[in-house]
Design a protein around this motif. Structure first.
Motif, PDB file in Angstrom:
ATOM      1  N   VAL A 219      16.430 -15.364  12.619  1.00  0.00           N
ATOM      2  CA  VAL A 219      17.837 -14.993  12.547  1.00  0.00           C
ATOM      3  C   VAL A 219      18.683 -16.184  12.975  1.00  0.00           C
ATOM      4  O   VAL A 219      18.299 -16.957  13.858  1.00  0.00           O
ATOM      5  N   ALA A 220      19.818 -16.355  12.315  1.00  0.00           N
ATOM      6  CA  ALA A 220      20.805 -17.368  12.680  1.00  0.00           C
ATOM      7  C   ALA A 220      22.186 -16.731  12.577  1.00  0.00           C
ATOM      8  O   ALA A 220      22.419 -15.901  11.692  1.00  0.00           O
ATOM      9  N   VAL A 221      23.073 -17.099  13.469  1.00  0.00           N
ATOM     10  CA  VAL A 221      24.393 -16.477  13.544  1.00  0.00           C
ATOM     11  C   VAL A 221      25.453 -17.534  13.318  1.00  0.00           C
ATOM     12  O   VAL A 221      25.382 -18.645  13.872  1.00  0.00           O
ATOM     13  N   THR A 222      26.444 -17.207  12.494  1.00  0.00           N
ATOM     14  CA  THR A 222      27.555 -18.130  12.285  1.00  0.00           C
ATOM     15  C   THR A 222      28.307 -18.318  13.595  1.00  0.00           C
ATOM     16  O   THR A 222      28.320 -17.443  14.458  1.00  0.00           O
ATOM     17  N   ARG A 223      28.949 -19.453  13.747  1.00  0.00           N
ATOM     18  CA  ARG A 223      29.611 -19.755  15.003  1.00  0.00           C
ATOM     19  C   ARG A 223      30.797 -18.853  15.285  1.00  0.00           C
ATOM     20  O   ARG A 223      31.167 -18.656  16.441  1.00  0.00           O
ATOM     21  N   ASP A 224      31.375 -18.280  14.243  1.00  0.00           N
ATOM     22  CA  ASP A 224      32.457 -17.320  14.484  1.00  0.00           C
ATOM     23  C   ASP A 224      31.919 -15.938  14.843  1.00  0.00           C
ATOM     24  O   ASP A 224      32.692 -15.030  15.164  1.00  0.00           O
ATOM     25  N   GLY A 225      30.610 -15.775  14.793  1.00  0.00           N
ATOM     26  CA  GLY A 225      29.984 -14.520  15.200  1.00  0.00           C
ATOM     27  C   GLY A 225      30.092 -13.390  14.207  1.00  0.00           C
ATOM     28  O   GLY A 225      29.610 -12.288  14.476  1.00  0.00           O
ATOM     29  N   LYS A 226      30.653 -13.630  13.052  1.00  0.00           N
ATOM     30  CA  LYS A 226      30.893 -12.555  12.095  1.00  0.00           C
ATOM     31  C   LYS A 226      29.673 -12.206  11.249  1.00  0.00           C
ATOM     32  O   LYS A 226      29.571 -11.083  10.754  1.00  0.00           O
ATOM     33  N   SER A 227      28.756 -13.144  11.073  1.00  0.00           N
ATOM     34  CA  SER A 227      27.616 -12.905  10.187  1.00  0.00           C
ATOM     35  C   SER A 227      26.316 -13.362  10.833  1.00  0.00           C
ATOM     36  O   SER A 227      26.279 -14.393  11.518  1.00  0.00           O
ATOM     37  N   ALA A 228      25.269 -12.586  10.595  1.00  0.00           N
ATOM     38  CA  ALA A 228      23.911 -12.978  10.976  1.00  0.00           C
ATOM     39  C   ALA A 228      23.089 -13.097   9.703  1.00  0.00           C
ATOM     40  O   ALA A 228      23.110 -12.193   8.854  1.00  0.00           O
TER      41      ALA A 228
END
Length: 348
Positions: A219-228
């Protein structure tokens, strides 16, 4: 994972007088400022591959699962400069922001080894759960979260003491962890449960779970936290999951996606696809594959990814190599021979 050594699915295996003096000093400061500005603008116009070649101070670390070692690579020359002991069956790896220490998940000994990068010696061994696989350093550098695939838990290591300060129960066979950009949330890929556990880092408790395919292994998460973004190893899909609603979009990539990473600007996600031996480039706005990058024939087994502004690094478990890719041109810059069964990669 098509080689015999792959282990995520089974959970086993981030440089004149006073007036004249004042004038000269000011002019000097102005020249330094201008020079720095020119240098910054020159760096901004360089392609990422040029920056990677220019940055001889950076190091790339690759865990070699079968050799029980870490390969230390000069990012400027793409040459191995040292091979050091790293504990039993090293897998996931993370480097501190100052580059002083590596945290290495030893899946064969239920420990996390702490490597001093200057002396290149293990300075601590932290007991965790069974079969630790993936780990991640918090954005503030104070904690390391470790997925214990054989214990269905996540261990929290305090980096100031190098001791486990908490153990968080999660889903079956957790294999990988990722922080939100603000460090408030950790997402855990539970390959045996087909979901993500969402941990509140303040309370160190699971607050909810998100459906994540059949066998989420990374899993990786965008830095804005909106998408994984989740690599679902069984099949040909990476899932783009909206973290607020839990809704997902399936992105078709190559057979057996095993890892996923996101570019520093959040615009692209990259999937390491074991079957075809390539990297899929995903536009995070459209959730479409816009390009593929070949790293070798079937059997190369591109395994884990680390993406920086300067380069994309890919460990190839079947080939025993590290591929270095220019993210601008998407061309392979180097193929570096490392140890047996390379697994994790981190850039310091």
């Amino acid at each position: 994972m098509f080689s015999a050594l792959r282990t995520r699915a089974g959970g086993q295996r981030p440089r004149g007088g006073t007036y004249r003096l004042v004038v000269v000093t000011c002019l000097g400061m102005l020249l330094v400022s201008c020079t720095a500005d020119v240098r910054d603008r020159q760096d901004a116009t360089r392609v990422p591959g040029e920056l990677a070649r220019a940055d001889s101070a950076s190091r790339v670390y690759v865990t070699n699962q079968q050799d029980n070692t870490v390969s230390v690579i000069d990012a400027g020359t793409n040459k191995v400069i040292a091979t050091v002991p790293a504990g039993t069956a090293p897998e996931g790896v993370a480097v501190t922001k100052d580059g002083a220490h590596l945290y290495i998940a030893n899946s064969g000994s239920a420990q996390v080894s702490v490597l001093d990068t200057r002396s290149r010696k293990i300075v601590a061994k932290v007991p965790v759960g069974k079969s630790p696989t993936g780990l991640a350093l918090s954005p503030d550098g104070k904690s390391v979260y470790v997925a214990n695939g054989g214990s269905n838990t996540v261990s929290v290591i305090d980096t100031s003491t190098n001791q486990a300060s908490a153990t968080v129960p999660v889903g079956r066979s957790p294999l990988n962890v990722a922080f939100s950009g603000d460090g408030a949330t950790v997402y855990v890929a539970n390959s045996g449960a087909g979901n993500l556990s969402v941990i509140d880092t303040r309370t160190r408790r699971v607050t909810r779970t998100l459906s994540a395919g059949r066998a989420p292994v990374a899993v990786a998460v965008t830095r804005d936290g909106k998408s994984a973004y989740v690599a679902d190893e069984v099949g040909t899909h990476v899932l783009a999951i909206a973290t607020r609603t839990g809704k997902s979009a399936a992105v078709t990539v190559g057979q057996g996606p095993f890892d996923v990473a996101i570019s520093p600007d959040d615009r692209l996600a990259y999937s390491a696809d074991l079957g075809p031996g390539h990297i899929s480039v995903i536009d995070t706005g459209s959730h479409r594959v816009t390009a593929t990058i070949n790293v070798g024939p079937p059997g190369t087994d591109p395994f884990n990814l680390e993406v920086t502004n300067r380069a994309i690094y890919v460990t190839n478990q079947g080939a025993g190599t590290l591929t270095v890719i220019d993210p601008a041109s998407r061309k392979v810059l180097a193929t570096v021979t490392v140890g047996a069964s390379p697994y994790g990669v981190a850039v310091g």
